[in-house]
Write an enzyme that holds these catalytic residues in place. Sequence first.
Site, PDB file in Angstrom:
ATOM      1  N   VAL A   1      -7.877   6.952  -1.099  1.00 37.65           N
ATOM      2  CA  VAL A   1      -7.304   5.525  -1.089  1.00 37.65           C
ATOM      3  C   VAL A   1      -8.301   5.073   0.154  1.00 37.65           C
ATOM      4  O   VAL A   1      -8.252   5.581   1.232  1.00 37.65           O
ATOM      5  CB  VAL A   1      -6.104   5.518  -0.678  1.00 37.65           C
ATOM      6  CG1 VAL A   1      -5.525   3.948  -0.479  1.00 37.65           C
ATOM      7  CG2 VAL A   1      -5.356   6.123  -1.829  1.00 37.65           C
ATOM      8  N   SER A   2      -9.122   4.054  -0.041  1.00 41.21           N
ATOM      9  CA  SER A   2      -9.990   3.804   1.245  1.00 41.21           C
ATOM     10  C   SER A   2      -9.420   3.333   2.449  1.00 41.21           C
ATOM     11  O   SER A   2      -8.291   2.665   2.416  1.00 41.21           O
ATOM     12  CB  SER A   2     -11.143   2.687   0.369  1.00 41.21           C
ATOM     13  OG  SER A   2     -11.638   3.156  -0.518  1.00 41.21           O
ATOM     14  N   GLN A   3     -10.054   3.006   3.362  1.00 41.68           N
ATOM     15  CA  GLN A   3      -9.782   2.749   4.772  1.00 41.68           C
ATOM     16  C   GLN A   3      -9.379   1.057   4.680  1.00 41.68           C
ATOM     17  O   GLN A   3     -10.197   0.416   4.042  1.00 41.68           O
ATOM     18  CB  GLN A   3     -10.811   2.831   5.703  1.00 41.68           C
ATOM     19  CG  GLN A   3     -10.445   2.430   7.146  1.00 41.68           C
ATOM     20  CD  GLN A   3     -11.407   2.764   8.085  1.00 41.68           C
ATOM     21  OE1 GLN A   3     -12.615   3.209   7.733  1.00 41.68           O
ATOM     22  NE2 GLN A   3     -11.270   2.379   9.420  1.00 41.68           N
ATOM     23  N   PRO A   4      -8.222   0.717   4.929  1.00 41.37           N
ATOM     24  CA  PRO A   4      -8.145  -0.919   4.879  1.00 41.37           C
ATOM     25  C   PRO A   4      -9.139  -2.008   5.205  1.00 41.37           C
ATOM     26  O   PRO A   4      -9.459  -2.626   4.658  1.00 41.37           O
ATOM     27  CB  PRO A   4      -6.882  -1.045   5.728  1.00 41.37           C
ATOM     28  CG  PRO A   4      -6.165   0.347   5.354  1.00 41.37           C
ATOM     29  CD  PRO A   4      -7.214   1.272   5.546  1.00 41.37           C
TER      30      PRO A   4
ATOM     31  N   ARG B   1       0.790  -1.211   0.055  1.00 39.12           N
ATOM     32  CA  ARG B   1      -0.109  -0.042  -0.049  1.00 39.12           C
ATOM     33  C   ARG B   1       0.806   1.575   0.118  1.00 39.12           C
ATOM     34  O   ARG B   1       0.297   2.324  -0.732  1.00 39.12           O
ATOM     35  CB  ARG B   1      -1.150  -0.011   1.137  1.00 39.12           C
ATOM     36  CG  ARG B   1      -1.977   1.216   1.322  1.00 39.12           C
ATOM     37  CD  ARG B   1      -2.981   1.062   2.442  1.00 39.12           C
ATOM     38  NE  ARG B   1      -4.100   1.699   2.121  1.00 39.12           N
ATOM     39  CZ  ARG B   1      -4.529   2.923   3.159  1.00 39.12           C
ATOM     40  NH1 ARG B   1      -3.380   2.995   4.031  1.00 39.12           N
ATOM     41  NH2 ARG B   1      -5.480   3.498   2.883  1.00 39.12           N
TER      42      ARG B   1
END
Length: 417
Positions: free
Chosen positions: A65-68, A34
């Site tokens: 960038v989305s939350q994991p 990431r």
Amino acid sequence: MSADRARSALVASLVSAGRVRTPAVRAALETVPRHLFLPALDPGEAYADVAVPIKVDDGVTVSSVSQPSMVAIMLEQLGAGPGHRVLEVGAGAGWNAALLAELVGPDGAVTTLDIDDDLVAGARANLDTAGFDDVDVVAGDGALGYPPGAPYDRIELTVGSTGVRPEWVAQLAPGGRLLLPLTVRGSQLSVAFVHTAPGRLRSSSVRSCAFVRLRGEGADQGAEVSLPDGRWRVQPACGSDDADDPDPRALARATTGEGTARPVAAAGTVADLWDGLGLWAAVADPGVVRLFGPAEGGAAPTLFDLGGVRATLGLVAGDGCAVLLAAPEATVRACGPDGDLAAERLAGLIAGWVDAGRPHAADLRIEAVVPSLADPRDGADSATSATGAPGAGPGEVLVDGAGTRLTLRWGPAHAGG
């Protein structure tokens, strides 16, 4: 901390929290770096379980960038596997596309689409740096899908939509899966649909989520309006096309803190305003609204704290309204000439939710019918008109922002969902 250690720690926490459930998703998250998709951040920041905005227009985040943890949940919902052809709508920085490529392997294919040329260029550069040069990155309006690569075994949206667009369903292979953040009566839900027949879908998993909105042809600015004082905002559960769309201005009385209080079955939590009670109530009654206001003054101290903003659930009936109070606990305040009627309806919705076991998004089952694609001879179609009568029971039907008919039913949570 090194990038490898930070990534391992993140994945371990996602596994422990139950966000990651399958070996394939775990392996993808452990493999894809990431931090290479967020080169401006140090490893500790790149592997924090938070969303990272990457493009802002006029103070509004339009890409991130989305939350994991949310990425992991959606990858599990999507169920992409070796050999699948996948379309992603919303390329962002390219990280999710790389995870999808890892899941489908060399025999699969991933196309990721974004409406902005600069985001497409950035995602392409990041994917090349991370060694995923086989991902196809294209510029286009995600509302239209990407016909050249169809049919797809999986289509995933990483942007919110107010409807299930016919273009996505038309490009989905039989038995394929469409995953999207779908707005249902004011609540955004990550819904995994299985393509059961031409123009027909059935949910296999529903989870709560929060994503930036789709832009382009499928854009929706929302129905939120401001009250006359400019300090309070109202979000109706139903859109302006609903026959019984309430007049949110009636809620102005509720902002003063005046009115008559009555006990109710439960107050719930702030999360329940969208994921539990709020969703249940909005599905059943078109008079339901959500009210947002300042942290101080008037009714603010009695409402739910949203980190500097106060919010609650309300209901408009004629020339009156009722609002749910966080303090005192389990109380509804009636305001205006028709306030008692509104309070009775809101109290009834709350009691129904409690009696049903306090269901949440995972307990919602959704069937979708795209009229232009469905064969009317293919099974019974109960989704024939938009309804929303107070106290409506199972089988509530509504028409979404793309003209697709959705049938909503409550039941046990989907297996694995």
